[in-house]
Write an enzyme that holds these catalytic residues in place. Structure first.
Site, short mmCIF file in Angstrom:
data_model
loop_
_atom_site.label_atom_id
_atom_site.label_comp_id
_atom_site.label_asym_id
_atom_site.label_seq_id
_atom_site.Cartn_x
_atom_site.Cartn_y
_atom_site.Cartn_z
N GLN A 194 42.74 53.41 32.55
CA GLN A 194 42.44 53.10 31.14
C GLN A 194 41.02 52.54 31.08
O GLN A 194 40.51 52.04 32.07
CB GLN A 194 43.40 52.03 30.60
CG GLN A 194 44.87 52.34 30.76
CD GLN A 194 45.76 51.18 30.33
OE1 GLN A 194 46.35 51.21 29.28
NE2 GLN A 194 45.84 50.15 31.16
N HIS A 217 51.78 36.28 21.57
CA HIS A 217 52.46 35.98 22.84
C HIS A 217 53.58 34.96 22.66
O HIS A 217 54.63 35.07 23.31
CB HIS A 217 51.44 35.49 23.89
CG HIS A 217 50.55 36.59 24.37
ND1 HIS A 217 49.17 36.51 24.33
CD2 HIS A 217 50.84 37.81 24.88
CE1 HIS A 217 48.65 37.64 24.80
NE2 HIS A 217 49.63 38.44 25.14
N ASP A 235 47.17 40.84 30.94
CA ASP A 235 46.22 39.78 30.58
C ASP A 235 46.77 38.39 30.92
O ASP A 235 46.03 37.42 30.97
CB ASP A 235 45.86 39.88 29.10
CG ASP A 235 47.10 39.94 28.21
OD1 ASP A 235 47.77 38.92 28.04
OD2 ASP A 235 47.42 41.04 27.70
N ASP A 256 54.46 51.63 37.60
CA ASP A 256 54.89 52.08 36.28
C ASP A 256 56.19 51.32 35.93
O ASP A 256 57.15 51.33 36.70
CB ASP A 256 55.14 53.59 36.38
CG ASP A 256 55.65 54.19 35.09
OD1 ASP A 256 55.00 55.10 34.58
OD2 ASP A 256 56.72 53.76 34.61
N GLY A 257 56.20 50.67 34.79
CA GLY A 257 57.34 49.84 34.39
C GLY A 257 58.66 50.60 34.33
O GLY A 257 59.72 50.10 34.70
N ASP A 275 55.41 43.97 27.01
CA ASP A 275 54.13 43.66 26.37
C ASP A 275 53.18 44.82 26.64
O ASP A 275 52.34 44.77 27.53
CB ASP A 275 53.58 42.35 26.98
CG ASP A 275 52.28 41.93 26.32
OD1 ASP A 275 51.94 42.49 25.27
OD2 ASP A 275 51.59 41.05 26.89
N SER A 276 53.35 45.88 25.87
CA SER A 276 52.64 47.13 26.16
C SER A 276 51.49 47.38 25.19
O SER A 276 51.36 46.69 24.18
CB SER A 276 53.62 48.29 26.03
OG SER A 276 54.03 48.36 24.68
#
Ligand code: AG3
Length: 268
Positions: free
Chosen positions: A27, A58, A82, A132-133, A149-150
């Site tokens: 990304q 959050h 993050d 990968d989740g 949290d995507s």
């Protein structure tokens, strides 16, 4: 210099002083210093957070599910490189938090140049997995809470909005919570999410105002065995303060306006 994110014939302009850091891998990740909102994280051209309002997002994403649990000791965060969600999870009396992020550049860049994790990545209760989740869910143990949290449901995040993903989540946790896009704009994302998340038991939607996200109104999905009788008890036990979340905000977030209530009911 002006940074502009455009969506469906509208957009948001934020004045920036300079670009602090950039990385290109799976990304494009950029961190800016803005004129009025502190630092800002942008992934593939889309605003992920600013220091000004990241707490709104959050804290709602994390404390709504965490405070609705009878007992939350093992927590899985999917995405969230993050570290903002992780920081909030660690305010609870947990034993283990696993953060599964597909793009290690997000963690590295944010840790070095953003710092909103406030040391969360160094906490001994934390385990970081670069994977990968969706794939991780296929082989992981069961968690008390899963928090997603995507980024928007395109590119690497697309699998996190598929029906098979929600089926896996339903199996692998007691309480589930995910960010669920804007209910006002980019409606294809929102509708797809409502449709595909139907395998989740007890699914409910809640809202928060996040000024720097598309149209400022953001939605979240919670599911599983959440119970609002624990909200005040759990809130009292949170270590450190919250800037946005409190039990009243928690409850009021579930009061949906008529137009949205209808839309959600029709999708169920
Ligand atoms: N992820 C959800 C925000 C997506 C915003 N979309 C947009 N600007 N088009 C936030 C990640 C922060 N941890």
């Amino acid at each position: 210099m002006d940074f502009i994110e455009r969506y469906d014939g509208s957009g948001l302009m934020i004045s920036v002083k300079r670009k602090i850091a950039e990385a290109k891998g799976i990304q494009k990740i950029e961190i800016y210093e803005t004129e009025s909102f502190g630092k800002m994280l942008v992934i593939d051209g889309k605003i992920q957070l600013t220091e000004f309002d990241e707490h709104f997002y959050h804290e709602m994403l994390v404390h709504v599910p965490m405070n609705s649990c009878k007992r939350a000791k093992k927590v899985l965060i999917i995405g969230g490189g993050d570290g903002g969600a992780l920081r909030e999870v660690l305010k609870h009396d947990i034993e283990r938090a696993v953060l599964v992020e597909i793009d290690r550049n997000v963690i590295n860049l944010c840790r070095e140049h953003l710092g909103i994790d406030c040391g969360a990545f160094e906490d001994p209760r934390v385990e970081i997995v670069i994977e990968d989740g969706r794939k991780f869910l296929e082989h992981c143990e069961k968690f008390d809470v899963i928090i997603v949290d995507s980024t928007d449901p395109v590119g690497v995040s697309d699998p996190l909005f598929g029906k098979d993903f929600f089926e896996l989540c339903d199996e692998k946790c007691t309480v589930f919570c995910s960010q669920a896009q804007s209910p006002l704009i980019q409606k294809n994302y929102f509708r797809k999410l409502l449709e595909n998340s139907s395998p989740l038991k007890n699914r409910a939607m809640f809202l928060a105002t996040i000024p720097t996200y598309p149209m400022a109104l953001w939605s979240f999905i919670i599911a599983g065995e959440y119970d609002f009788r624990f909200i005040r008890r759990n809130f009292r036990k949170i270590k450190g303060k919250t800037k946005h979340y409190n039990p009243e905000v928690h409850l009021s977030a579930f009061m949906l306006p008529e137009w949205l209530k209808k839309e959600v009911e029709n999708a169920y």
